[in-house]
Design an enzyme around this catalytic site. Structure first.
Site, PDB file in Angstrom:
ATOM      1  N   ASP A  33       1.602  -0.002  -0.678  1.00 37.87           N
ATOM      2  CA  ASP A  33       0.425  -0.857  -0.786  1.00 37.87           C
ATOM      3  C   ASP A  33      -0.053  -0.860  -2.242  1.00 37.87           C
ATOM      4  O   ASP A  33      -0.092   0.176  -2.901  1.00 37.87           O
ATOM      5  CB  ASP A  33      -0.679  -0.336   0.147  1.00 37.87           C
ATOM      6  CG  ASP A  33      -1.789  -1.352   0.345  1.00 37.87           C
ATOM      7  OD1 ASP A  33      -1.945  -1.856   1.474  1.00 37.87           O
ATOM      8  OD2 ASP A  33      -2.507  -1.648  -0.636  1.00 37.87           O
ATOM      9  N   ILE A  34      -0.428  -2.032  -2.741  1.00 37.28           N
ATOM     10  CA  ILE A  34      -0.838  -2.165  -4.137  1.00 37.28           C
ATOM     11  C   ILE A  34      -2.224  -1.568  -4.383  1.00 37.28           C
ATOM     12  O   ILE A  34      -2.578  -1.251  -5.524  1.00 37.28           O
ATOM     13  CB  ILE A  34      -0.783  -3.658  -4.569  1.00 37.28           C
ATOM     14  CG1 ILE A  34      -0.570  -3.816  -6.054  1.00 37.28           C
ATOM     15  CG2 ILE A  34      -2.022  -4.413  -4.092  1.00 37.28           C
ATOM     16  CD1 ILE A  34      -0.239  -5.233  -6.493  1.00 37.28           C
ATOM     17  N   ASN A  88      -4.363  -4.158  11.226  1.00 36.42           N
ATOM     18  CA  ASN A  88      -5.579  -4.968  11.204  1.00 36.42           C
ATOM     19  C   ASN A  88      -5.212  -6.371  11.673  1.00 36.42           C
ATOM     20  O   ASN A  88      -4.280  -6.989  11.144  1.00 36.42           O
ATOM     21  CB  ASN A  88      -6.165  -5.015   9.788  1.00 36.42           C
ATOM     22  CG  ASN A  88      -6.690  -3.660   9.336  1.00 36.42           C
ATOM     23  OD1 ASN A  88      -7.226  -2.893  10.140  1.00 36.42           O
ATOM     24  ND2 ASN A  88      -6.532  -3.355   8.060  1.00 36.42           N
ATOM     25  N   GLY A  94     -10.699  -7.034   9.501  1.00 37.84           N
ATOM     26  CA  GLY A  94     -10.538  -7.023   8.052  1.00 37.84           C
ATOM     27  C   GLY A  94      -9.152  -7.397   7.574  1.00 37.84           C
ATOM     28  O   GLY A  94      -8.780  -7.081   6.443  1.00 37.84           O
ATOM     29  N   GLN A  95      -8.373  -8.084   8.416  1.00 32.66           N
ATOM     30  CA  GLN A  95      -7.045  -8.515   7.957  1.00 32.66           C
ATOM     31  C   GLN A  95      -7.206  -9.490   6.797  1.00 32.66           C
ATOM     32  O   GLN A  95      -7.886 -10.510   6.928  1.00 32.66           O
ATOM     33  CB  GLN A  95      -6.260  -9.188   9.093  1.00 32.66           C
ATOM     34  CG  GLN A  95      -4.854  -9.586   8.664  1.00 32.66           C
ATOM     35  CD  GLN A  95      -4.028 -10.253   9.774  1.00 32.66           C
ATOM     36  OE1 GLN A  95      -4.515 -10.433  10.890  1.00 32.66           O
ATOM     37  NE2 GLN A  95      -2.808 -10.618   9.450  1.00 32.66           N
ATOM     38  N   SER A  96      -6.581  -9.158   5.663  1.00 29.17           N
ATOM     39  CA  SER A  96      -6.747 -10.004   4.473  1.00 29.17           C
ATOM     40  C   SER A  96      -5.467 -10.740   4.096  1.00 29.17           C
ATOM     41  O   SER A  96      -5.528 -11.705   3.335  1.00 29.17           O
ATOM     42  CB  SER A  96      -7.226  -9.156   3.290  1.00 29.17           C
ATOM     43  OG  SER A  96      -6.271  -8.164   2.968  1.00 29.17           O
ATOM     44  N   HIS A 101       1.445  -6.869   9.340  1.00 26.38           N
ATOM     45  CA  HIS A 101       1.833  -5.661   8.597  1.00 26.38           C
ATOM     46  C   HIS A 101       1.245  -4.430   9.262  1.00 26.38           C
ATOM     47  O   HIS A 101       0.117  -4.451   9.744  1.00 26.38           O
ATOM     48  CB  HIS A 101       1.414  -5.739   7.122  1.00 26.38           C
ATOM     49  CG  HIS A 101      -0.005  -6.155   6.886  1.00 26.38           C
ATOM     50  ND1 HIS A 101      -0.435  -7.452   7.012  1.00 26.38           N
ATOM     51  CD2 HIS A 101      -1.098  -5.435   6.557  1.00 26.38           C
ATOM     52  CE1 HIS A 101      -1.722  -7.525   6.740  1.00 26.38           C
ATOM     53  NE2 HIS A 101      -2.162  -6.315   6.477  1.00 26.38           N
TER      54      HIS A 101
HETATM   55  P1  DGP Z   1      -5.065  -5.980   5.406  1.00 26.76           P
HETATM   56  O1  DGP Z   1      -6.424  -5.851   4.788  1.00 26.76           O
HETATM   57  O2  DGP Z   1      -4.898  -5.149   6.663  1.00 26.76           O
HETATM   58  O3  DGP Z   1      -4.649  -7.427   5.585  1.00 26.76           O
HETATM   59  O4  DGP Z   1      -4.078  -5.310   4.353  1.00 26.76           O
HETATM   60  C1  DGP Z   1      -3.474  -6.009   3.318  1.00 26.76           C
HETATM   61  C2  DGP Z   1      -2.972  -4.976   2.335  1.00 26.76           C
HETATM   62  O5  DGP Z   1      -2.067  -5.612   1.484  1.00 26.76           O
HETATM   63  C3  DGP Z   1      -4.052  -4.355   1.460  1.00 26.76           C
HETATM   64  O6  DGP Z   1      -4.145  -2.956   1.731  1.00 26.76           O
HETATM   65  C4  DGP Z   1      -3.577  -4.585   0.039  1.00 26.76           C
HETATM   66  C5  DGP Z   1      -2.139  -5.001   0.222  1.00 26.76           C
HETATM   67  N1  DGP Z   1      -1.665  -5.986  -0.733  1.00 26.76           N
HETATM   68  C6  DGP Z   1      -2.251  -7.174  -1.038  1.00 26.76           C
HETATM   69  N2  DGP Z   1      -1.537  -7.831  -1.953  1.00 26.76           N
HETATM   70  C7  DGP Z   1      -0.454  -7.040  -2.229  1.00 26.76           C
HETATM   71  C8  DGP Z   1       0.658  -7.200  -3.113  1.00 26.76           C
HETATM   72  O7  DGP Z   1       0.833  -8.185  -3.827  1.00 26.76           O
HETATM   73  N3  DGP Z   1       1.552  -6.175  -3.151  1.00 26.76           N
HETATM   74  C9  DGP Z   1       1.413  -5.055  -2.364  1.00 26.76           C
HETATM   75  N4  DGP Z   1       2.340  -4.111  -2.483  1.00 26.76           N
HETATM   76  N5  DGP Z   1       0.380  -4.893  -1.515  1.00 26.76           N
HETATM   77  C10 DGP Z   1      -0.544  -5.873  -1.459  1.00 26.76           C
END
Ligand code: DGP
Length: 115
Positions: A33-34, A88, A94-96, A101
């Site tokens: 996760d980033i 999520n 809070g799904q973004s 995933h």
């Molecule tokens: P959610 O909030 O459950 O939809 O989680 C989305 C996650 O995705 C959040 O923890 C940050 C991660 N994320 C968003 N953009 C990127 C990206 O470009 N690369 C990676 N590795 N993770 C990302």
């Protein structure tokens, strides 16, 4: 333009956006996760686009993703200390990113319930 053309995680699957890949098979991919919220924070995604858990009915794929999370937890050395797997789903959760995933999180003590 289809739903997958501009989907962030589909772009990671296509290697158009860099990610630290931790695991992969024919159907799923795991990467760090980033914005890690725990010392270990890895996302497991299907290579095929599903907007959320609401849209995925493939039991084999979903099961494989869970087993992948367990396998990665073992590899990261958190299987015994404990870890959390979170999906999520939708606005209230809070799904973004609108690509299914599984969050694999561990390496610290967590509270319950999540906020
Ligand atoms: P959610 O909030 O459950 O939809 O989680 C989305 C996650 O995705 C959040 O923890 C940050 C991660 N994320 C968003 N953009 C990127 C990206 O470009 N690369 C990676 N590795 N993770 C990302």
């Amino acid at each position: 333009m289809t739903a997958t053309d501009d989907c962030l995680f589909c772009r990671i699957v296509r290697q158009e956006i860099p990610a630290t890949i931790m695991w992969e098979d024919e159907h799923a991919l795991a990467f760090r996760d980033i914005e890690p919220r725990s010392p270990v924070h890895i996302l497991v995604i299907p290579k095929r686009h599903f907007a959320s858990l609401n849209d995925a009915a493939d039991a084999m794929l979903l099961g494989r993703m869970l087993l992948a999370a367990r396998e990665i937890a073992e590899g990261e050395g958190i299987a015994q200390s404990g870890y959390r797997v979170v999906i999520n789903t939708g606005a209230n959760a809070g799904q973004s990113v609108a690509h299914l995933h599984v969050h694999l999180m561990g390496g610290r003590t967590m509270t319950w319930p999540p906020g």
